[in-house]
Enzyme design. Structure first.
Site, mmCIF file in Angstrom:
data_model
loop_
_atom_site.group_PDB
_atom_site.id
_atom_site.type_symbol
_atom_site.label_atom_id
_atom_site.label_comp_id
_atom_site.label_asym_id
_atom_site.label_seq_id
_atom_site.Cartn_x
_atom_site.Cartn_y
_atom_site.Cartn_z
ATOM 1 N N ASP A 16 0.876 -1.250 -0.080
ATOM 2 C CA ASP A 16 0.196 0.027 -0.076
ATOM 3 C C ASP A 16 0.968 1.153 -0.197
ATOM 4 O O ASP A 16 1.823 1.368 0.544
ATOM 5 C CB ASP A 16 -0.890 0.102 1.200
ATOM 6 C CG ASP A 16 -1.642 1.332 1.417
ATOM 7 O OD1 ASP A 16 -2.744 1.112 0.519
ATOM 8 O OD2 ASP A 16 -1.713 2.116 2.265
ATOM 9 N N GLU A 63 1.104 -0.624 -5.056
ATOM 10 C CA GLU A 63 0.271 0.551 -5.286
ATOM 11 C C GLU A 63 0.777 1.838 -5.621
ATOM 12 O O GLU A 63 0.961 2.584 -4.747
ATOM 13 C CB GLU A 63 -0.672 0.721 -4.055
ATOM 14 C CG GLU A 63 -2.059 1.542 -4.327
ATOM 15 C CD GLU A 63 -2.315 2.601 -3.689
ATOM 16 O OE1 GLU A 63 -3.273 3.365 -3.774
ATOM 17 O OE2 GLU A 63 -1.660 2.693 -2.344
HETATM 18 C C1 GLC Z 1 -4.070 3.478 0.014
HETATM 19 C C2 GLC Z 1 -5.384 2.949 0.017
HETATM 20 C C3 GLC Z 1 -6.247 4.105 0.238
HETATM 21 C C4 GLC Z 1 -5.758 4.573 1.697
HETATM 22 C C5 GLC Z 1 -4.260 5.099 1.458
HETATM 23 C C6 GLC Z 1 -3.564 5.203 2.956
HETATM 24 O O1 GLC Z 1 -3.835 4.514 -1.093
HETATM 25 O O2 GLC Z 1 -5.852 2.556 -1.237
HETATM 26 O O3 GLC Z 1 -7.327 3.656 0.689
HETATM 27 O O4 GLC Z 1 -6.443 5.809 2.259
HETATM 28 O O5 GLC Z 1 -3.630 4.138 1.152
HETATM 29 O O6 GLC Z 1 -3.244 3.784 3.756
HETATM 30 C C1 GLC Z 2 -3.904 9.308 -3.596
HETATM 31 C C2 GLC Z 2 -2.716 8.491 -3.190
HETATM 32 C C3 GLC Z 2 -2.954 7.114 -3.329
HETATM 33 C C4 GLC Z 2 -4.200 6.728 -2.314
HETATM 34 C C5 GLC Z 2 -5.493 7.872 -2.586
HETATM 35 C C6 GLC Z 2 -6.560 7.413 -1.678
HETATM 36 O O1 GLC Z 2 -4.189 8.847 -4.824
HETATM 37 O O2 GLC Z 2 -1.412 8.734 -4.108
HETATM 38 O O3 GLC Z 2 -2.088 6.119 -2.615
HETATM 39 O O4 GLC Z 2 -4.933 5.527 -2.590
HETATM 40 O O5 GLC Z 2 -4.812 9.145 -2.796
HETATM 41 O O6 GLC Z 2 -7.686 8.287 -1.977
#
Ligand code: GLC
Ligand code: GLC
Length: 607
Positions: free
Chosen positions: A254, A296
């Site tokens: 993540d 991610e």
């Molecule tokens: C990732 C997840 C998102 C979350 C963020 C913080 O981007 O997909 O849902 O808010 O990480 O952990």
């Molecule tokens: C942004 C971050 C991503 C996260 C998302 C959550 O796009 O780059 O990591 O999942 O915010 O809304």
């Protein structure tokens, strides 16, 4: 012993990188000892799987993988419930499930489970760790892969490290970013952009009753871990391996671009991040080579691709095809496929061993990360265009039937993102509300066309639970104190089992979407031309609303034609030979093909 062999293969590079980052031989020795312990503790079945996959390293690159991401509670109540529902998932052709975060996380301060308070405990309502392991075993019996998140950038403020740090224990404070002098957070804020400008502004949080500011890139209750501290790296790797040993096949790392911070930078994608991911890849190959890493990286293509690493030094096994996803929705709103074609050409030009995870929707918002340089040449300016997209998808532009809500509408940058389910964005929600059968048919057609397009791409298609029956937005989060400020919950509703039953009722929207998708998935799975190693090109058919994709291997030539306009159009082309329409089975000639509004053609011919 096999562990020694695997360690030997990577030892020198791993040590080199570790020393470069930490220069601490004792901690490296401790890491190696622990790798050994986790390796020998691995379940025998998993060890067999490891060996099998080591011998067939391309095991996940076929055309038979189909994923679905789901929330355990929304889908089936708890882990046991998910196990009971495996037959349903198999009936959806799904053989890879991503369980959304399920580790212990404080209620109301959980960010959908992405604020982990204990990496070794399942959220009690969802079950126990043993049940996770049992689910993994059950999945393996059904040839289903299991994926979970490893939230490594931060912990919850309720994690025991955070609690000790808050009490002033220096050892634990050094695992986070604590600053007594407010000028340092201010200096960071000058260069670090914000992830949640509206729902959680700033990158630091002042800890009440103390003189400290702690770094919180995401929500204030998500404390960023300090990977400069080798204790953090080692302990987090032990957590990672502990979870892998529960039987995971894929681990999603993540928010990986954020894990290294440096004053005066944007604190994203720094070189040290790649050092860490490379070390994780080696650690995986040493202890649990059957496990894949899914990174991610929600960023533009130039930032994403480096996370694959190089052929000699690979990092992630797969990454999200995020720009293609956002550009797909841009094409829906503009009915103009030029940017999508360009984006596809970029992806198609990448080495075939880069494996992308393709998707239309996921649990997060859609950020409008598009190639604005190109769009500006065509007269679309970034701020205006984002505003247009958001207006369009909230159903406030022209004849748009889309429904959904804005996310983190930032008044300063005017950079709102968007939330909603695929079906609601395609107009299914408004059509059902208005009881307008004609509109419903249009909406269903668009929904299927977009899925067909997604399934035409190389890589692993990942469905979002509910999309297989055209599930609509769920507005009930607004009544929940803990959720109402976060509009991502609009597309995180409970799975509607009573509507899912309609998938067997001819003529319902659920049935049309479910059976339409099944057909596409079966075709995809049964033809080698959908493998990631096939050649893929776009094809100019002289209509800016119609995207044409060619896939080809030695035996077969496949053509997908997708009309992003609501009006019928002609794909101006002349393909020699007789093709078969893969959906209807009929023969057809691909000469100036007329495609109805929001419809598609999947055709192929043997060579
Ligand atoms: C990732 C997840 C998102 C979350 C963020 C913080 O981007 O997909 O849902 O808010 O990480 O952990
Ligand atoms: C942004 C971050 C991503 C996260 C998302 C959550 O796009 O780059 O990591 O999942 O915010 O809304």
């Amino acid at each position: 012993m096999i562990f020694e062999e695997r360690l030997k293969r990577h030892h020198d590079e791993l040590r080199w990188l570790y020393m470069e980052l930490y220069n601490n031989g004792d901690m490296f020795a401790e890491l190696c000892e622990n790798l050994h312990d986790f390796a020998v503790k691995r379940d025998t079945e998993l060890m067999h799987l490891d060996l099998e996959r080591e011998q067939n390293p391309d095991w996940f690159r076929g055309n038979d993988m189909l994923g679905m991401m789901l929330y355990i509670d929304n889908f089936a109540g708890n882990l046991k419930g998910v196990q009971d529902k495996l037959p349903y998932l198999s009936s959806c052709n799904v053989n890879c499930i991503h369980l959304m975060p399920f580790l212990e996380s404080p209620k109301g301060r959980s960010d959908g489970g992405y604020a982990v308070a204990d990496f070794r405990r399942v959220q009690p309502e969802l079950g126990k760790m043993e049940e996770l392991a049992a689910l993994a075993k059950a999945c393996h019996r059904e040839k289903i892969n299991l994926c979970m998140d490893f939230v490594m950038n931060h912990t919850s403020e309720d994690h025991e490290w955070a609690k000790k740090a808050r009490e002033g224990d220096g050892e634990y404070m050094s695992r986070y970013f604590f600053f007594a002098d407010p000028s340092i957070p201010q200096a960071y804020d000058r260069t670090v952009p914000q992830v949640f400008p509206t729902t959680a502004p700033g990158n630091f949080t002042r800890l009440e009753g103390t003189e400290y500011h702690v770094m919180t890139t995401f929500y204030p209750y998500q404390w960023d871990l300090n990977y400069r501290n080798p204790r953090v790296f080692n302990e987090m790797m032990y957590n990672f391996l502990y979870l892998a040993n529960q039987g995971m096949d894929i681990i999603r790392i993540d928010a990986v671009p954020y894990i290294w911070k440096e004053l005066g930078t944007k604190c994203r994608n720094l070189p040290q991040v790649h050092t860490i991911v490379r070390m994780m890849r080696m650690i995986c190959e040493i202890v649990c080579p059957g496990v894949l890493l899914l990174g991610e990286v929600v960023m533009e293509p130039e930032k994403v691709v480096p996370y694959f690493g190089t052929v000699e030094k690979p990092e992630c096994h797969m990454l999200y095809n995020v720009t293609t996803m956002a550009t797909t929705w841009h094409s829906v709103a503009t009915k103009d496929i030029r940017l999508l074609k360009k984006q596809m050409d970029i992806v198609n030009g990448l080495p075939k061993d880069y494996l992308f995870l393709n998707y239309l929707r996921c649990h997060d918002d859609i950020g409008w990360g598009l190639d604005y340089g190109t769009l500006e040449n065509w007269g679309m300016k970034e701020v205006d265009h984002k505003r247009f997209l958001n207006q369009y998808f909230t159903g406030r532009y022209g004849s748009s039937e889309s429904r959904g809500e804005l996310y983190n509408d930032d008044p300063v940058t005017q950079d709102a993102r968007f939330c909603g389910t695929t079906a609601s964005m395609c107009g299914v929600e408004s059509a059902l509300y208005e009881k307008d059968e004609e509109k419903l048919q249009k909406a269903v057609r668009m929904d299927l066309m977009l899925h067909a397009y997604m399934l035409t791409q190389s890589g692993i298609p990942m469905l979002y639970s509910g999309d297989e029956i055209g599930q609509l937005n769920d507005y009930s989060y607004k009544e929940d104190e803990d959720k109402k400020a976060d509009s991502r919950y609009i597309h995180r509703g409970k799975f509607q089992w009573y509507l899912a039953r309609n998938r067997k009722e001819k003529g319902t929207s659920q049935e049309q979407i479910f059976s339409g998708l099944s057909k596409l998935e079966e075709i995809r799975r049964s033809r080698d031309v959908f493998r990631s190693d096939a050649a893929v090109y776009t094809y100019d058919v002289k209509d800016d609303s119609i995207l044409c994709i060619l896939r080809e291997n030695e035996e077969e030539r496949f053509i997908g034609i997708f009309n992003f306009s609501d009006e019928a159009g002609t794909a101006w082309m002349e393909e020699p030979g007789v093709f078969q329409n893969l959906i209807t089975g009929e023969e057809l000639e691909l000469v100036n093909v007329i495609v109805p509004g929001h419809d598609f053609v999947w055709a192929s011919r043997k060579k």
